[in-house]
Enzyme design. Sequence first.
Site, PDB file in Angstrom:
ATOM      1  N   CYS A 148       0.829  -1.210   0.000  1.00 40.42           N
ATOM      2  CA  CYS A 148       0.000   0.000   0.000  1.00 40.42           C
ATOM      3  C   CYS A 148       0.866   1.263   0.000  1.00 40.42           C
ATOM      4  O   CYS A 148       1.408   1.611  -1.046  1.00 40.42           O
ATOM      5  CB  CYS A 148      -0.983  -0.062   1.154  1.00 40.42           C
ATOM      6  SG  CYS A 148      -2.400   0.996   0.915  1.00 40.42           S
ATOM      7  N   GLU A 186      -0.880  -8.248   5.834  1.00 43.26           N
ATOM      8  CA  GLU A 186      -0.535  -8.250   7.266  1.00 43.26           C
ATOM      9  C   GLU A 186      -1.779  -8.130   8.145  1.00 43.26           C
ATOM     10  O   GLU A 186      -1.703  -8.321   9.351  1.00 43.26           O
ATOM     11  CB  GLU A 186       0.482  -7.142   7.582  1.00 43.26           C
ATOM     12  CG  GLU A 186      -0.042  -5.709   7.568  1.00 43.26           C
ATOM     13  CD  GLU A 186      -0.172  -5.095   6.174  1.00 43.26           C
ATOM     14  OE1 GLU A 186      -0.110  -5.845   5.169  1.00 43.26           O
ATOM     15  OE2 GLU A 186      -0.366  -3.870   6.089  1.00 43.26           O
ATOM     16  N   HIS A 243      -3.340  -5.333   1.913  1.00 49.74           N
ATOM     17  CA  HIS A 243      -2.629  -5.518   3.192  1.00 49.74           C
ATOM     18  C   HIS A 243      -2.689  -6.968   3.691  1.00 49.74           C
ATOM     19  O   HIS A 243      -3.565  -7.292   4.504  1.00 49.74           O
ATOM     20  CB  HIS A 243      -3.275  -4.646   4.277  1.00 49.74           C
ATOM     21  CG  HIS A 243      -3.124  -3.181   4.060  1.00 49.74           C
ATOM     22  ND1 HIS A 243      -2.084  -2.459   4.569  1.00 49.74           N
ATOM     23  CD2 HIS A 243      -3.895  -2.301   3.384  1.00 49.74           C
ATOM     24  CE1 HIS A 243      -2.201  -1.200   4.222  1.00 49.74           C
ATOM     25  NE2 HIS A 243      -3.299  -1.072   3.497  1.00 49.74           N
TER      26      HIS A 243
HETATM   27  N1  GLN Z   1      -3.367   6.362   0.972  1.00 47.36           N
HETATM   28  C1  GLN Z   1      -2.168   6.089   1.656  1.00 47.36           C
HETATM   29  C2  GLN Z   1      -0.991   6.866   1.088  1.00 47.36           C
HETATM   30  O1  GLN Z   1      -1.118   7.542   0.108  1.00 47.36           O
HETATM   31  C3  GLN Z   1      -1.868   4.610   1.648  1.00 47.36           C
HETATM   32  C4  GLN Z   1      -2.930   3.887   2.407  1.00 47.36           C
HETATM   33  C5  GLN Z   1      -2.429   2.672   3.102  1.00 47.36           C
HETATM   34  O2  GLN Z   1      -1.225   2.397   3.198  1.00 47.36           O
HETATM   35  N2  GLN Z   1      -3.353   1.949   3.671  1.00 47.36           N
HETATM   36  O3  GLN Z   1       0.063   6.804   1.654  1.00 47.36           O
END
Ligand code: GLN
Length: 195
Positions: A73, A167, A165
């Site tokens: 992410c 995790e 995710h």
């Molecule tokens: N939207 C977040 C970002 O731009 C990432 C979201 C996440 O890691 N759950 O960093």
Amino acid sequence: MAIQGDVREHRRILQQLGVDAPEVRTPADLEGVDGLVIPGGESTTIGLLMDEAGLVSVLRTRITGGFPVYGTCAGLILLARDVEGPEPRRIGLMDITAARNAFGRQIASFEARVPIPVLGAEPFPAVFIRAPRVTRVGPGVRPLAYWQGEVVMAEEGSMLVSSFHPELTADLRVHEYFLRKVTAYVERETMQAKG
Ligand code: GLN
């Protein structure tokens, strides 16, 4: 990488897999470390603090030499060469373009059962939280999973990314897959050390 984000959850999974997972905040913390997970969180914050700690340049050199890194992410955004919209400071080595919070505009978070062929027949319970969308994949990048026609997991050499995710689930297979890269890296390094 223990600067910000869901560090504890990643460490819990790595420890379940029998891996010693020390926290990395400075270049010195990387000593003796054979792979790095960059967690989900806020990519602007993580990127800024990483850069201030001197980790961005050290990691660029290391990753170019084959050091395994897995970005989930926010971690995907930090590895992406190109970012649409506000660009955080980042490592920027993987030949993909990420659009921030792209899935999140419609629904902030959701879970989907995503087929990931390299992990076996059973689909993976993928949790998406304000996830980035991968809008471009370079020729050297191998997509590993799609959801609704979009790439949600990919690899390029020693770099692995997912917009979801793993995790946050009890399924260990994505981390296991990353650990295979780490094992291969350690074996290569050992061979080289032996000449
Ligand atoms: N939207 C977040 C970002 O731009 C990432 C979201 C996440 O890691 N759950 O960093």
